[in-house]
Design an enzyme around this catalytic site. Sequence first.
Site, PDB file in Angstrom:
ATOM      1  N   ARG A  19     -53.447  23.121 -23.893  1.00 36.91           N
ATOM      2  CA  ARG A  19     -54.688  22.700 -23.220  1.00 36.91           C
ATOM      3  C   ARG A  19     -55.439  23.973 -22.844  1.00 36.91           C
ATOM      4  O   ARG A  19     -55.010  24.710 -21.948  1.00 36.91           O
ATOM      5  CB  ARG A  19     -54.374  21.851 -21.982  1.00 36.91           C
ATOM      6  CG  ARG A  19     -55.602  21.682 -21.103  1.00 36.91           C
ATOM      7  CD  ARG A  19     -55.471  20.579 -20.099  1.00 36.91           C
ATOM      8  NE  ARG A  19     -55.549  19.285 -20.736  1.00 36.91           N
ATOM      9  CZ  ARG A  19     -55.755  18.135 -20.102  1.00 36.91           C
ATOM     10  NH1 ARG A  19     -55.899  18.129 -18.792  1.00 36.91           N
ATOM     11  NH2 ARG A  19     -55.813  17.001 -20.754  1.00 36.91           N
TER      12      ARG A  19
ATOM     13  N   CYS B 191     -60.778   7.788 -19.620  1.00 35.22           N
ATOM     14  CA  CYS B 191     -59.556   8.541 -19.942  1.00 35.22           C
ATOM     15  C   CYS B 191     -58.821   8.995 -18.687  1.00 35.22           C
ATOM     16  O   CYS B 191     -57.649   9.328 -18.759  1.00 35.22           O
ATOM     17  CB  CYS B 191     -59.909   9.727 -20.814  1.00 35.22           C
ATOM     18  SG  CYS B 191     -61.086  10.852 -20.040  1.00 35.22           S
TER      19      CYS B 191
HETATM   20  N1   CP Z   1     -56.817  12.067 -19.677  1.00 33.67           N
HETATM   21  C1   CP Z   1     -56.215  13.258 -19.505  1.00 33.67           C
HETATM   22  O1   CP Z   1     -56.069  14.062 -20.428  1.00 33.67           O
HETATM   23  O2   CP Z   1     -55.763  13.466 -18.237  1.00 33.67           O
HETATM   24  P1   CP Z   1     -55.168  14.813 -17.625  1.00 33.67           P
HETATM   25  O3   CP Z   1     -56.314  15.768 -17.478  1.00 33.67           O
HETATM   26  O4   CP Z   1     -54.569  14.404 -16.317  1.00 33.67           O
HETATM   27  O5   CP Z   1     -54.131  15.357 -18.571  1.00 33.67           O
HETATM   28  N1  NVA Z   2     -63.911  15.530 -20.161  1.00 33.18           N
HETATM   29  C1  NVA Z   2     -62.817  15.664 -19.237  1.00 33.18           C
HETATM   30  C2  NVA Z   2     -61.592  14.974 -19.748  1.00 33.18           C
HETATM   31  C3  NVA Z   2     -60.423  15.003 -18.805  1.00 33.18           C
HETATM   32  C4  NVA Z   2     -59.194  14.408 -19.389  1.00 33.18           C
HETATM   33  C5  NVA Z   2     -62.532  17.121 -18.970  1.00 33.18           C
HETATM   34  O1  NVA Z   2     -62.621  17.947 -19.897  1.00 33.18           O
HETATM   35  O2  NVA Z   2     -62.223  17.465 -17.841  1.00 33.18           O
END
Ligand code: CP
Ligand code: NVA
Length: 313
Positions: free
Chosen positions: A101, A267
Amino acid sequence: MLHLLTLEEWTAQRIHDVLDLAARVKASPEDYHQAMHRKTLMMVFEKPSLRTRVSFETGANQMGGHGIFYDLATSPLSSGKENIADMIRVMSRYADIIMCRLFEQKHIEEMAALSRVPMINGLTNYAHPCQILADLQTIREKKGDLKGLKLAYLGDGNNNVTHSLMFGCAKVGMHISIGCPSGAEYAPLDTVTASAEKTAAETGGSVHITTDAAEAAKDADIVYTDSWMSYHIPLHKSEARVKVFNPYQVNAELMAHAKKDAIFMNCLPAMRGYEQTAEVIDSPASVVFDQAENRLHVQKAVMITLLEAANNA
Ligand code: CP
Ligand code: NVA
């Protein structure tokens, strides 16, 4: 080496195969309890997370594997003592599969080019493919065949989830209608729109972008929204963004433009009173916790698929 970096480079067939596998994994998890026997999943994080971190680690554990959480904030990379290339070359000598991430999509692409093992995008500023696979699994469970369904997305168009929904919906022949403010800061990237439109033309789907929220929501089977303040957006933009996105809030009035049996998706994380009202997210139409649960099942299917592909390479 097969990776999951965006849904753009995955075929519709591969997406359907993973969704089929995810349904089997969900129905009979015990059949897969050894699928990652003694395999190590490295989880690299540059941003916060609840769902991604916990669902990936749980998924690996449930399949006999092991997850390692690696926080970039305390890494030699962050203190400028190491570069990305060396980090991934080392990491891929330890781990069997790596999920990241990150902020920048170009960094995960750079890592994937050097990695000896499959890589999974667990969210960048640009894309969030794992989320959309879980969303498609959820939509299939609630609505059946994906082809021909209309998904309306409201709010931040220049957004990882929006981009991945555009790729994903186009691949499976769905119609996606995006209601968002105009301008590069708030609308989807032109390159993503062009690519999704091209795919949709081949699959019988469509991509529509409008500044009119009611028009976007009209007759939708699914109404979807996401945070107005994604992890990478600086806090000082909060006030201005709330003003700009307010006309796109998903509330009961907006839901009334969708089909009577429309479902609501987000999400998560979600802020009640901002991108949607509490009335909508806490209503029976809301499937947000099914979405969150399906992250677990579909990511197990993704890990099985990528590890098998690497094994057969
Ligand atoms: N939806 C999602 O990716 O949540 P997190 O940021 O908690 O991982
Ligand atoms: N668009 C959001 C999604 C979180 C899961 C973000 O990048 O924070």
